[in-house]
Scaffold this active site. Structure first.
Site, PDB file in Angstrom:
ATOM      1  N   LYS A  79      74.585  83.357 120.958  1.00 55.14           N
ATOM      2  CA  LYS A  79      75.610  84.390 120.775  1.00 55.14           C
ATOM      3  C   LYS A  79      76.375  84.100 119.486  1.00 55.14           C
ATOM      4  O   LYS A  79      76.699  82.943 119.206  1.00 55.14           O
ATOM      5  CB  LYS A  79      76.543  84.379 121.994  1.00 55.14           C
ATOM      6  CG  LYS A  79      77.563  85.515 122.043  1.00 55.14           C
ATOM      7  CD  LYS A  79      78.360  85.458 123.354  1.00 55.14           C
ATOM      8  CE  LYS A  79      79.455  86.527 123.419  1.00 55.14           C
ATOM      9  NZ  LYS A  79      80.195  86.491 124.684  1.00 55.14           N
ATOM     10  N   SER A 154      80.928  90.801 127.222  1.00 54.08           N
ATOM     11  CA  SER A 154      80.721  90.790 125.791  1.00 54.08           C
ATOM     12  C   SER A 154      79.360  90.227 125.364  1.00 54.08           C
ATOM     13  O   SER A 154      78.919  90.501 124.255  1.00 54.08           O
ATOM     14  CB  SER A 154      81.828  89.995 125.113  1.00 54.08           C
ATOM     15  OG  SER A 154      81.740  88.624 125.470  1.00 54.08           O
ATOM     16  N   SER A 178      82.045  87.847 130.906  1.00 58.46           N
ATOM     17  CA  SER A 178      81.197  88.219 129.771  1.00 58.46           C
ATOM     18  C   SER A 178      79.764  87.698 129.812  1.00 58.46           C
ATOM     19  O   SER A 178      78.933  88.120 129.015  1.00 58.46           O
ATOM     20  CB  SER A 178      81.843  87.779 128.462  1.00 58.46           C
ATOM     21  OG  SER A 178      82.847  88.686 128.107  1.00 58.46           O
TER      22      SER A 178
END
Lengths: 512, 490, 97
Positions: A79, A154, A178
């Site tokens: 990420k 997210s 997330s």
């Protein structure tokens, strides 16, 4: 089975036996990305050359019979809020569009030591703030199951690239859900470890007391493998748990005997999508059929989770994101234009004789801060910075921030009590399946309320996992959410494995 | 100072702790490195970096807390103080807000010259925090960019906040001197004001004596930018006069105006108003989630207290009471630091004459240090060697005047006193030689003998002079006594 | 409880060093008010005698030893700076200090 479809555990055994090489695996993944990422948009950056070079290096090591790391030759996605030395790390923000960290996060270093092949950096909501990845300033990510829908967030890119079979392992981060919510939306496994289990050093902070890095994968074994590779005490993170890390890979396939499952009545109430409820209840029934006992429990302060979270997280964020002031790194506005604007405002005020307002006019430095930050941050990030600044400011601190810290303790105490009578708390990960892109962007509060099942695990610091457990009539994945006491990730992984032995939801893949 | 008002002074002192590394990262704290060469992701405030507390910094802070009679609570924590400034790269300073690591202590100040009564100055708290970096402004035009050096960012600071207990610039200076002395004795800080390792802000206002039952207080002014203790003294004195004048002019009291900030202009010897930071009071303090709180047990504090070195005030008392030297002497020696005290004590013990040793340290040793701009540990003559010289004086092997010559030579060479005395032909003259010489000189000066018989003592002076010409080694005192004794029998 | 005014939001935007346009201010005031009203839900919880919980996990006394590490080369420290010279970061003149 195509190489890109294989799990990391399968790949490792094939790599070990010499059936395949890491270069072949890496190429298969890169090819899959090339084919589908135009549509999915999971990656902000694909590091083809570096990945292949690493794959080659691992293949050579293996061939020479040298010792290799526990993820040797397996492609992983990272990420884009974990610092990677020498590689742009953006947090999906204009603010950091060109930021090249001079150091790597502890987790990235651990992956490198484990000989994993880092294939690219995934898209996300800007600074991890959001639940749909629509807040990314740098790209759109869509749900591989239906590209008109969001992948969740997210960690939307992280979940989407797994669902689209671009990579077997993907790192996510979870501040209020997330990892788990996008895992649920995309039909993959996502685990948020106990706070402190995985080092946060090099994770660009959203809310420091809630942020946690965790593994995302398609199977329970892979999740166990990945968690084992990234966990452990780190002296660079003062909040890192100084406890030995269990070998999750060695226990994941051991079924849990006499499992006691807690169901929170309120979690099955108003606002829960009927098809999601059905899938989750069926999952509970699967466990019962395996001998688990279901207990109704109460977490009386759970309903205050969202309110507590949306005070604490923005408060911490407002301070964490103060460093993006354009003085030392990050986006800076055009100075000449800024000075001209300021001059024009000054002249106008002077001409109008507005002395008082003239005095209040920003200095060039303050204007630079304000303009750079206004340009660099997107609307959701601004909203949270503003909220957090407000809840910490003089006169409001006690009513909001301090109050939230106290309710936080009550939420934790509810869990402590509940875990005296149950081993795992089970329920839906999110109240709804993946929704259409653009359908909720105008109502921040409605978006926040979607996090109601996940935020309390972050507030309490306990581990939680989302495991695929069904499909809606429209063919969208649904995830079951399981929570366990602190440091009991092992329990969650074993429960997930048991479920995957009895069902095949985890092996469903979107038709691309 | 004035019979019209009392000056109310409180001091905030920031001292850099003498650690090798910064408070929350392991970058070096060495002073004077080239700009931005002592930084890392943590002190640059890079995204993703995290602080880890320096153990030594906390230990030094505990030591200081014990020496300043502060209470160390069992629990303390870290807070973020949020404000924007380009030399503060995180946008917040890690500091301590509502639960500091120590509070409620005091410092004793005394003036050996008796210019003020001895007093306890209360200390509200001492807490740890990280330093900011350095901003270099364009002094001339004020237009060019400000340049930022982050080497200093993250250096451990102890902020020591006094009660507003001081009543004169002299007391403020005494407080600072004593504080600095304690910190250097403890080895906690080098307290070098030029290098910024000790910084002082003063809060000053006046209580004006009036006929009304209640006294009138002027608005509080915080004075900044004072770069020496002398500047602190002068700035406070200036500020007192200025506030009194302003009060007479405007009549404004503490109720009419908030606290303001003024900077000391050393060249002009005045304070000037400083621009207030906007919304400066709203720092949005909250507990730093990246750092674990610290707990301290009573046993730990006690162990530190026990291991504490002897503090300056106690040494003064010991030198005064134990060695019998005047308070003033003890003060001068102690103010020179631990090395001076050790030197003095070694000298006094070896010679057995505390006062004479004190005189030599104060007059001769300190004079040489001052003339040559040396630190005490650079003084070339060891206490042992100086003691030999002083013993020679005591044994009347050499007179004081010539001993000073020997002393001067000892500074220049590494020869000891007996060697130099031998080279100069200095030796003790035995009693029979003195007897012979006295008879000889008296015989040659019948007039002087007559005068002495009539009680005119000063006649002996000329005799000593003549004797010295014949034998420079004679001890004048012994010779004088001998002459008087002989004349009595004549 | 309290209702959030446009002026409040403007003040917060200075504290937060964000420059908001007139439209943004309007929208922000509306959205923040909505969220603030929601979080006031917490007022119904009795928190007398409850210790605030600032950390997810209770830990104490985490220290590092006072041993220097290698600092970054200056070029690396300055590499991401929007404006710098060969030695220092540069920002617009800080006035009146």
């Amino acid at each position: 089975m195509a190489l890109y479809e294989a799990s990391a555990t399968q790949l490792l055994s094939q790599l070990e036996s010499g059936e395949v090489t890491s270069v072949e695996v890496t190429k298969a993944c890169l090819e899959q990305i090339r084919k589908h990422d135009g549509e999915v948009g999971a990656f902000l950056k694909v590091m083809d050359d570096k990945a292949l070079a690493k794959a080659e290096e691992v293949d050579k090591k293996r061939k020479a019979g040298e010792a290799v790391g526990m993820l040797a030759g397996v492609p992983v996605a990272v990420k884009d809020l974990l610092c990677t030395e020498g590689e742009v790390t953006t947090c999906a923000s204009k603010m950091l569009e060109n930021f090249v960290p001079p150091y790597s996060s502890t987790v990235v270093k651990k992956l490198e030591q484990a000989d994993a092949v880092i294939i690219g950096k995934t898209n996300m909501d800007e600074f991890a703030m959001g639940g749909s990845t629509e807040n990314s300033a740098l790209g759109k990510t869509r749900n591989p199951w239906n590209t008109s829908l969001v992948p969740g967030g997210s960690s939307g890119g992280a979940a989407a690239c797994l669902a689209a079979r671009m990579v077997p392992l993907s790192i996510g981060t979870d501040t209020g859900g997330s990892i788990r919510q996008p895992a649920s939306f995309c039909g993959v496994v996502g685990l948020k470890p106990t706070y402190g289990r995985v080092s946060r050093f090099g994770l660009i902070a959203f809310a420091s007391s809630l942020d946690q890095i965790g593994p995302m994968a398609r199977t329970a074994e892979d999740t166990a493998l990945f968690l084992e590779a990234m966990s452990g005490y780190d002296p660079n993170d003062s909040t890192s748990a100084n406890v030995p890390c269990p070998l999750f890979t060695q226990t994941v396939d051991k079924p849990l005997e006499g499992l006691r499952i807690g169901l929170v009545k309120e979690h099955f109430g108003e606002g829960l999508n009927g098809e999601v409820e059905k899938a989750v209840r069926e999952a509970v029934a699967v466990y019962e059929s395996m001998g688990a006992k279901v207990v109704d429990i109460s977490l009386p302060h759970n309903k205050y989770g969202i309110a507590t979270y949306y005070i604490i997280a923005p408060s911490e964020a407002s301070s964490n994101l103060a460093r993006f002031d354009s003085a030392h790194y990050g986006h800076r506005c055009d100075e000449a234009t800024m000075l001209e604007e300021l001059k024009a405002e000054e002249d106008a005020l002077r001409a109008a004789g507005k002395e008082a307002e003239l005095k209040k006019l920003d200095t060039p430095l303050i204007r630079m801060y304000r303009k750079s930050r206004a340009e660099g941050f997107g609307p959701e990030v601004k909203r949270r910075i503003m909220l957090g600044t407000y809840t910490l400011s003089a006169g409001y601190y006690e009513a909001y921030y301090l109050k939230a810290l106290k309710v936080r303790r009550l939420i934790r105490e509810d869990y402590d009590k509940a875990f005296k009578s149950v081993d795992i708390i089970m329920g839906p990960t999110a109240p709804n399946p993946a929704f259409a892109a653009g359908s909720k962007t105008n109502d921040p509060l409605a978006m926040y309320l979607e996090d109601l099942y996940t935020v309390t695990a972050n507030l309490a610091g306990i581990p939680a996992i989302s495991v695929p457990c069904g499909m809606t009539s429209e063919g969208l994945p649904v995830g079951v959410h399981m929570q366990a006491p602190a440091l009991e990730e092992d329990r969650l992984l074993r429960a997930a494995y048991m479920f995957q032995k009895a069902t095949d939801w985890h092996s469903k893949s979107p038709s691309m | 100072m004035s019979d019209q008002y009392d000056i109310i002074i409180g001091l905030e002192v920031h001292v850099q702790l003498q650690t090798k590394t910064k408070l929350f990262c392991r970058c070096s704290t060495t002073f004077g490195a080239s700009p931005n060469t002592q930084t890392c992701p943590v002190c640059l405030g890079m995204p993703g970096s995290l602080p880890v507390m320096n153990r030594e910094a906390f230990q030094l802070a505990l030591k200081t807390a014990c020496a300043l009679n502060l209470n160390v609570p069992r629990f303390t924590k870290w807070d973020r103080k949020n404000y924007y400034y380009p030399d503060l790269p995180k946008g917040y300073q890690i500091s301590q807000f509502d639960l500091p690591m120590s509070e409620d202590g005091f410092l004793l100040i005394r003036d050996p010259k008796g210019q003020f009564e001895p007093k306890k100055v209360g200390i509200i708290r001492a807490h740890l925090e990280e330093d900011a970096g350095k901003s270099m402004h364009d002094e001339v035009a004020g237009k060019a960019d400000t340049r930022i050096d982050l080497n200093r960012t993250g250096t451990p600071l102890l902020e020591i906040v006094s009660q507003p207990d001081m009543r004169s610039p002299l007391e403020a200076k005494a407080y600072l001197n004593e504080l600095k002395l304690i910190l250097t004795y403890l080895g906690v800080s080098d307290c070098n004001m030029q290098e910024g390792s000790l910084r002082v802000d003063a809060n000053v206002n006046l209580h004006i004596k009036s006929e009304e039952p209640k006294k009138v207080a002027t608005p509080i002014v915080e004075i900044k930018n004072m770069n020496s203790f002398r500047a602190v003294e002068r700035a406070i004195a200036y500020e007192a006069t200025r506030q009194f004048d302003e009060w007479q002019e405007t009549g404004k009291t503490i109720k009419d105006a908030p606290k303001t900030t003024r900077g000391w202009d050393d060249a002009a010897q005045i304070t000037r108003p400083q621009r207030e930071k906007e919304e400066s009071s709203d720092y949005r303090y909250f507990p730093d989630p990246d750092l674990a709180p610290v707990t301290t047990t009573a046993e730990e504090v006690e162990a530190i207290q026990t291991a504490l070195c002897e503090l300056p005030m106690a040494i003064r008392d010991r030198l005064h009471d134990g060695y019998g030297i005047p308070e003033y002497d003890a003060d001068v020696i102690v103010n020179q630091g631990q090395i001076a005290v050790d030197y003095y004590e070694a000298l006094a013990l070896k010679t057995g004459d505390a006062k004479m040793s004190s005189n030599w340290v104060q007059q001769d040793v300190l004079r040489v240090l001052k003339e040559r701009d040396l630190e005490f540990d650079q003084f070339p003559i060891t206490a042992e060697r100086l003691a030999t010289l002083l013993k020679a004086i005591m044994n009347k092997e050499i007179d004081t005047t010539r001993a000073k010559d020997v002393f001067t030579q000892m500074l220049e060479s590494d020869k000891d006193a007996p060697t130099i005395m031998a080279e100069m032909g200095i030796e003790k003259v035995d009693d029979s030689a003195i007897d012979d010489l006295a008879r000889e000189v008296l015989e040659a000066n019948p007039k002087a003998v007559e005068d002495l018989k009539n009680g005119i003592q000063k006649a002996v002076g000329a005799l000593i002079g003549q004797a010295k010409k014949k034998n420079p080694n004679i001890d004048p005192g012994t010779f004088r006594a001998k002459c008087i004794e002989l004349v009595k029998d004549m | 409880m309290s209702s959030l005014t446009r002026e409040d939001v403007e003040k917060v935007s200075l504290l937060a060093r964000l420059r908001l346009s007139e439209d943004e201010l309007t929208k922000m005031t509306e959205q923040m008010s909505q969220i603030v009203n929601y979080v006031e839900l917490l007022n119904e919880v009795n928190t007398d005698d409850v210790e605030p919980m600032a950390h997810a996990v209770e830990q104490y006394n985490v220290f590092a030893e006072d041993v220097p590490h290698q600092s970054l080369p200056r070029e690396a420290a300055l590499a991401n700076a929007p404006k710098s010279d060969s030695e220092c970061f540069r920002v617009p003149a800080v006035l009146g200090d």
